[in-house]
Design an enzyme around this catalytic site. Structure first.
Site, PDB file in Angstrom:
ATOM      1  CB  ALA A 144      30.600  44.988  26.313  1.00 11.05           C
ATOM      2  CB  ALA A 145      32.445  44.667  31.119  1.00 10.69           C
ATOM      3  N   GLY A 177      36.007  44.717  27.847  1.00 11.44           N
ATOM      4  CA  GLY A 177      35.934  45.668  26.736  1.00 11.44           C
ATOM      5  C   GLY A 177      37.171  45.274  25.534  1.00 11.44           C
ATOM      6  N   GLY A 178      37.691  44.216  25.723  1.00 14.12           N
ATOM      7  CA  GLY A 178      38.696  43.900  24.749  1.00 14.12           C
ATOM      8  C   GLY A 178      38.094  43.771  23.199  1.00 14.12           C
ATOM      9  CG  ASP A 222      28.801  43.741  31.055  1.00 16.73           C
ATOM     10  OD1 ASP A 222      29.259  43.171  30.442  1.00 16.73           O
ATOM     11  OD2 ASP A 222      28.520  43.601  32.334  1.00 16.73           O
ATOM     12  CB  CYS A 259      36.043  32.122  27.367  1.00 17.37           C
ATOM     13  SG  CYS A 259      35.156  32.838  28.710  1.00 17.37           S
TER      14      CYS A 259
END
Length: 458
Positions: A270-271, A273-274, A290, A385
């Site tokens: 998750a970090a 955190g967006g 995380d 990504c």
């Protein structure tokens, strides 16, 4: 009576102490150090630039010098192949190994001379001083001076005929993109990486109003893209927790979970955190997991500023087991991050093909584990990504084959991603490229490279 010598003599003109105090010298020295640490020691640039735990020389610089270091190193990395080609034209023979920071000193100086608004004389003078203070580089001080002065005199001749887009991309990456996207698109991706990423914000509500207030525009599914850059903390709405920094492409995968109000949703890896913030702001009960406790602390700080309540868990997903199944899971899996080169120009120089191979194994393991963490009928969104199909389309297809009878694909449709039909593949996946337009109308080029696939637990 013999006089005692002055224990603190004033440095003579031209001494090492005086040169070290020369304006701009410390920043250039740190820039060369960081560049070498990234390229040769494979240290991530973000870690080196951390003001708490990063490079010791960087941490003690004044704010304006830290900004200069970031600009120099970022430019030197984005243009590394091009600078290397220029050096090859300037040198009669390669510089031997074990010459200290000589190559880094030259790359830092050339980055300033060719791509930044720094006077040639300043770049040359500081580079020569730096070489003179480095014990192993000192024998090449004259070479540094001669090479850089020649570049200043013959810029057009020495840089003529170079192909920046190809030179500044490692061969293995360029070949991968050619094979996947074709020659023209591969070149457009490489060209997009020569520019810094825009500053995109995700807002809690009313993106049009925030775009007006901050002098930006709306892109994607409501991200606010700013045309001017500055200190993020000084912008209206930061202290009030009205928005957070998040690339327009990175904001799309969470949208694929649809209406999440009241649902139990796991945000995995998750970090910072967006996506956690997106889900919590949309009304989900979020469990953010995380592996890094330090990164989770940063996430918790971000959630506190935004006034969002989430549950955080520090755990290795390969060993973690939830207490109860979730309604939905968002897995932003560890990946090569080749889609983020615009904002992380170190990625091409610290990653290798074997990194992609190792990461695809981790992604495969995590995907198979999370199937059992979702209630029947619940959604799983997998995203990376990365521009590499082995971490995207091929990974998703293999998962469907392995989990046949347990999951099915749920196609992405353009309406879910702001009408950006060019981001939806024929197989129903989301695929963003750095050269893509981030808006349905007009010209707003550039977004992170992202892949996302959506599955339903049967």
């Amino acid at each position: 009576m013999t006089k005692r010598p002055n224990s603190n003599p004033k440095p003579e003109a031209g001494t090492a102490a005086e040169r070290f105090d020369k304006p701009g010298f410390a920043a250039r020295k740190v820039a060369a150090d960081l560049l070498g640490n990234v390229v040769f020691k494979k240290r991530p640039l973000d870690g080196e630039l951390d003001t708490v735990s990063g490079h010791s020389g960087f941490r003690v610089l004044a704010a304006n010098d830290r900004a200069l270091v970031r600009a120099i190193v970022g430019t030197a990395l984005r243009r590394r192949g091009e600078i290397a080609a220029v050096l090859e034209r300037l040198l009669d023979r390669p510089i031997p190994e074990k010459t200290g920071r000589i190559l880094d000193i030259l790359h830092v100086a050339i980055a300033q001379m060719l791509f930044m608004e720094v006077p040639d004389r300043a770049a040359v003078s500081l580079a020569v001083d730096h070489a003179g203070l480095d014990r192993r580089a000192r024998p090449y001080k004259g070479l540094v001076n001669g090479v850089l002065r020649r570049l200043g005199r013959e810029k057009e001749e020495i840089t003529g005929g170079l192909e920046p887009d190809l030179l500044n991309t490692p061969d293995w990456l360029l070949e991968s993109w050619r094979e996947t996207f074709g020659e023209d698109t591969a070149r457009m991706i490489a060209k997009a990486h020569q520019s810094e990423a825009a500053l995109d914000l995700s807002v809690k509500a009313d993106p049009e109003d925030w775009a007006r207030r901050l002098g930006g525009e709306t892109v994607g599914t409501g991200s606010v893209r700013l045309t001017k850059k500055g200190a993020v903390e000084a912008l209206e709405g930061f202290e009030d927790g009205q928005w957070w920094v998040q690339d327009a492409a990175a904001a799309l995968p969470a949208r694929l979970l649809g209406e999440v109000t009241g649902l139990e949703v796991a945000d995995l890896c998750a970090a910072p955190g967006g996506k956690t913030a997106q889900l919590a702001a949309a009304g989900a009960n979020v469990t953010a997991i995380d592996i890094s406790s330090a990164r989770l602390k940063r996430l918790e700080g971000n959630m506190a500023r935004l006034g969002l309540n989430v549950r955080t868990v520090a755990a290795d997903l390969r060993k973690f087991e939830p207490d109860a199944p979730f309604d939905a899971v968002l897995l932003d899996a560890p990946c090569s991050a080749t889609g983020t080169i615009r904002r992380h120009p170190d990625v091409p120089w610290i990653k290798q093909p074997y990194d992609v191979e190792k990461l695809t194994e981790i992604q495969r393991t995590l995907l198979d584990r999370v199937v059992g963490w979702v209630k029947p009928g619940g959604l799983i969104v997998y995203c990376t990504c990365s521009l590499e199909t082995s971490e995207g389309e091929a990974q998703a297809a293999a998962f469907l084959e392995r989990q046949k009878g347990r999951v099915t694909r749920v196609d992405v449709v353009p309406d879910e991603v702001g009408g950006l039909a060019h981001l939806v593949t024929n197989d129903g996946y989301l695929r963003c490229l750095p050269c893509h337009n981030a808006a349905a109308t007009g010209e707003s080029k550039g977004m992170d490279g992202f892949f996302a696939a959506r599955f339903k637990r049967l």
